[in-house]
Design a protein around this motif. Structure first.
Motif, PDB file in Angstrom:
ATOM      1  N   GLU A 182       0.847  -1.185   0.000  1.00  0.00           N
ATOM      2  CA  GLU A 182       0.000   0.000   0.000  1.00  0.00           C
ATOM      3  C   GLU A 182       0.892   1.248   0.000  1.00  0.00           C
ATOM      4  O   GLU A 182       2.117   1.147   0.030  1.00  0.00           O
ATOM      5  CB  GLU A 182      -0.906  -0.005   1.246  1.00  0.00           C
ATOM      6  CG  GLU A 182      -1.767  -1.258   1.360  1.00  0.00           C
ATOM      7  CD  GLU A 182      -2.452  -1.361   2.714  1.00  0.00           C
ATOM      8  OE1 GLU A 182      -2.266  -0.424   3.544  1.00  0.00           O
ATOM      9  OE2 GLU A 182      -3.152  -2.352   2.952  1.00  0.00           O
ATOM     10  N   CYS A 183       0.284   2.416  -0.057  1.00  0.00           N
ATOM     11  CA  CYS A 183       1.043   3.666   0.036  1.00  0.00           C
ATOM     12  C   CYS A 183       0.633   4.397   1.310  1.00  0.00           C
ATOM     13  O   CYS A 183      -0.478   4.226   1.808  1.00  0.00           O
ATOM     14  CB  CYS A 183       0.853   4.538  -1.203  1.00  0.00           C
ATOM     15  SG  CYS A 183      -0.860   4.913  -1.614  1.00  0.00           S
ATOM     16  N   GLN A 184       1.535   5.211   1.833  1.00  0.00           N
ATOM     17  CA  GLN A 184       1.299   5.930   3.074  1.00  0.00           C
ATOM     18  C   GLN A 184       1.553   7.421   2.866  1.00  0.00           C
ATOM     19  O   GLN A 184       2.430   7.809   2.092  1.00  0.00           O
ATOM     20  CB  GLN A 184       2.225   5.412   4.191  1.00  0.00           C
ATOM     21  CG  GLN A 184       1.897   4.005   4.690  1.00  0.00           C
ATOM     22  CD  GLN A 184       2.354   2.903   3.753  1.00  0.00           C
ATOM     23  OE1 GLN A 184       3.393   3.043   3.084  1.00  0.00           O
ATOM     24  NE2 GLN A 184       1.593   1.820   3.667  1.00  0.00           N
ATOM     25  N   GLU A 185       0.807   8.239   3.591  1.00  0.00           N
ATOM     26  CA  GLU A 185       0.990   9.684   3.514  1.00  0.00           C
ATOM     27  C   GLU A 185       2.150  10.077   4.426  1.00  0.00           C
ATOM     28  O   GLU A 185       2.110   9.852   5.631  1.00  0.00           O
ATOM     29  CB  GLU A 185      -0.279  10.433   3.920  1.00  0.00           C
ATOM     30  CG  GLU A 185      -0.197  11.932   3.658  1.00  0.00           C
ATOM     31  CD  GLU A 185      -1.516  12.647   3.885  1.00  0.00           C
ATOM     32  OE1 GLU A 185      -1.716  13.727   3.305  1.00  0.00           O
ATOM     33  OE2 GLU A 185      -2.349  12.113   4.654  1.00  0.00           O
ATOM     34  N   ILE A 186       3.188  10.688   3.844  1.00  0.00           N
ATOM     35  CA  ILE A 186       4.398  11.054   4.582  1.00  0.00           C
ATOM     36  C   ILE A 186       4.319  12.503   5.057  1.00  0.00           C
ATOM     37  O   ILE A 186       4.604  12.806   6.218  1.00  0.00           O
ATOM     38  CB  ILE A 186       5.643  10.852   3.717  1.00  0.00           C
ATOM     39  CG1 ILE A 186       5.655   9.436   3.107  1.00  0.00           C
ATOM     40  CG2 ILE A 186       6.904  11.105   4.535  1.00  0.00           C
ATOM     41  CD1 ILE A 186       5.639   8.319   4.137  1.00  0.00           C
ATOM     42  N   LEU A 187       3.969  13.396   4.187  1.00  0.00           N
ATOM     43  CA  LEU A 187       3.709  14.793   4.488  1.00  0.00           C
ATOM     44  C   LEU A 187       2.301  15.103   3.987  1.00  0.00           C
ATOM     45  O   LEU A 187       1.771  14.362   3.160  1.00  0.00           O
ATOM     46  CB  LEU A 187       4.707  15.715   3.771  1.00  0.00           C
ATOM     47  CG  LEU A 187       6.100  15.891   4.369  1.00  0.00           C
ATOM     48  CD1 LEU A 187       6.960  14.659   4.131  1.00  0.00           C
ATOM     49  CD2 LEU A 187       6.777  17.118   3.749  1.00  0.00           C
TER      50      LEU A 187
END
Length: 233
Positions: free
Chosen positions: A31-36
């Motif tokens: 999956e992808c994650q929100e970093i900023l």
């Protein structure tokens, strides 16, 4: 350029630490994650899911791929998202610092316009995380180690290779030097005095006068010999 985040020490520590209630599971690496805010990081598989991209309101995608993967790691929805594709070599010799400014500009413009950006490589483990670490480093004006922890605390599986880690350290010195230069008042910067044309003329005249004076010849007076037999007046 995306505005630099101005946070106090407590706020920075909280940002670096990230959300403490996340229970990381192995399948989350797909999956992808929100970093900023507005910036997501993940693997290529996440960029292939139109449903996921729409659910996250993604508008821009940075596709970073090894040149050998170009046939498979590629934009899938070019009519629906704005893409930047970076062809690199996923090895320790690849120069990421040279490629980063263009990627940063693309991300800055997207977020400043209200967009949301996904940065991905094939696995989302080494290559694309290195770019996102550099972005976080400059955005928050923090060290490369703090930026690495910030990203790792949101996407636990990242592991940039040794060559990329070295470049992260180098980039910290580069961006801090640029900040110091920008903060230094231009009027106070030492500048070499440009020689004016009239200075050259004056110097030339002086040199010519010197040459002229050196060429002046004064004939010595003839020596008068005394004749002892001569009558003195």
């Amino acid at each position: 350029m995306m505005p630099i985040a101005r946070l106090n020490d407590d706020e920075l520590r909280s940002v670096i630490q990230g959300p403490g209630d996340v229970e990381w599971r192995y399948e989350m690496r797909r999956e992808c994650q929100e970093i900023l805010p507005g910036l997501w990081l993940g693997p290529f598989v996440a960029s292939k899911s139109l449903e996921t991209l729409r659910a996250l309101s993604i508008t821009h995608i940075v596709c970073i791929r090894d040149v050998k993967e170009a046939f498979s790691v590629r934009p899938r929805f070019e009519g629906q998202f704005q893409y930047m594709v970076l062809d690199v070599e996923d090895n320790e010799e690849q120069n990421l610092i040279r490629l980063f400014p263009a990627a940063k500009q693309f991300i800055d413009q997207a977020i400043n316009a209200g967009g949301r950006v996904l940065v991905h490589c094939n696995g989302g483990i080494s290559l694309s995380p290195a770019f996102v670490v550099m972005f976080a480093m400059q955005h928050y004006q923090i060290s490369w180690e703090d930026a690495l922890h910030l990203v790792q605390n949101r996407r636990y599986c990242i592991s940039p290779n040794g060559g990329f880690l070295t470049q992260l350290k180098e980039y910290e010195a580069i961006y801090k030097a640029n900040l110091a230069l920008a903060a230094y008042p231009p009027a106070a910067r030492p500048t070499a005095r440009r020689k004016r044309a009239d200075d050259d003329d004056e110097e030339g005249d002086n040199r010519e006068d010197d040459r002229k004076r050196a060429l002046v010849y004064t004939e010595p007076e003839p020596e008068v010999k005394h004749d002892p037999d001569a009558m003195e007046i």
